[in-house]
Design an enzyme around this catalytic site. Structure first.
Site, PDB file in Angstrom:
ATOM      1  CG  ASP A  30      19.529  82.628  -2.023  1.00 53.26           C
ATOM      2  OD1 ASP A  30      19.201  83.028  -3.162  1.00 53.26           O
ATOM      3  OD2 ASP A  30      20.715  82.468  -1.698  1.00 53.26           O
ATOM      4  CG  ASP A 139      22.485  74.865  -3.268  1.00 55.78           C
ATOM      5  OD1 ASP A 139      21.700  73.984  -2.907  1.00 55.78           O
ATOM      6  OD2 ASP A 139      22.899  75.768  -2.519  1.00 55.78           O
TER       7      ASP A 139
END
Length: 184
Positions: A30, A139
């Site tokens: 991100d 993640d």
């Protein structure tokens, strides 16, 4: 310079392993400054904070704000946080892990995938982010791995507003992991 193979052997030989736990892995990228980039988020005994980068992947200026939380912020994830392949069965990387950064920041974990194309392969990661991730899930920072709630990649790289990859976690695989505790 010490080779990566020697470092791997040293890590494995000096690490104490806490209990084995099952979980899942997903991927993310991100571009946001990692939660472990803040001194206030460091877990007990952690050395850090982890490095944050500017828009061109140089060091972020002192006091730069997270690009995902502040309009015009100039602190991002560094491109060097992508996985490093060591062999056909081992890689190193960085990951988000746990709901609170203070519980996991800068800790290292080793896991082995137990399903999917990576079954039987292992990865050693350092937790550099947290939030919205359970204590049994990771993640993994992977370019194109998808964004979650935030997308700093538009500001850093001109990515589409939805980021690259599948939002909220790219590829999901089952893992078994161990927390590595390094001793001096």
């Amino acid at each position: 310079m010490i080779s990566l193979t020697i470092i791997t052997i040293l890590l494995i030989s000096i690490a104490l392993v806490r209990g084995q736990t099952a979980g899942t892995t997903t991927t993310t990228w991100d571009c946001c400054e990692p939660a472990c980039g803040y001194t206030s988020n460091l877990s007990a005994g952690a050395r850090g904070p982890v490095r944050s980068c500017n828009k061109t992947n140089g060091p972020a200026a002192a006091g730069a704000q997270n690009a995902c939380f502040t309009q015009g912020g100039q602190a991002f994830s560094c491109s060097s946080y992508q996985p490093i392949i060591i062999s056909n069965t081992l890689s190193y990387g960085f990951a988000g892990h746990g709901n609170t950064a203070t519980a996991t920041c800068c800790k290292c974990y080793q896991f082995m995938w137990t399903s999917g194309a990576a079954a039987g392969k292992s990865m050693i990661v350092q937790a550099i982010n947290a939030g919205g991730i359970t204590d049994t899930d990771f993640d993994i920072y992977t370019p194109g791995g998808g964004v979650g709630d935030y997308n700093g990649c538009t500001a850093q790289y001109g990515a589409p507003s939805g980021g690259w990859g599948r939002q909220y976690g790219g590829d999901t695989r089952t893992t078994t992991f161990f927390e590595l505790i390094l001793t001096a």
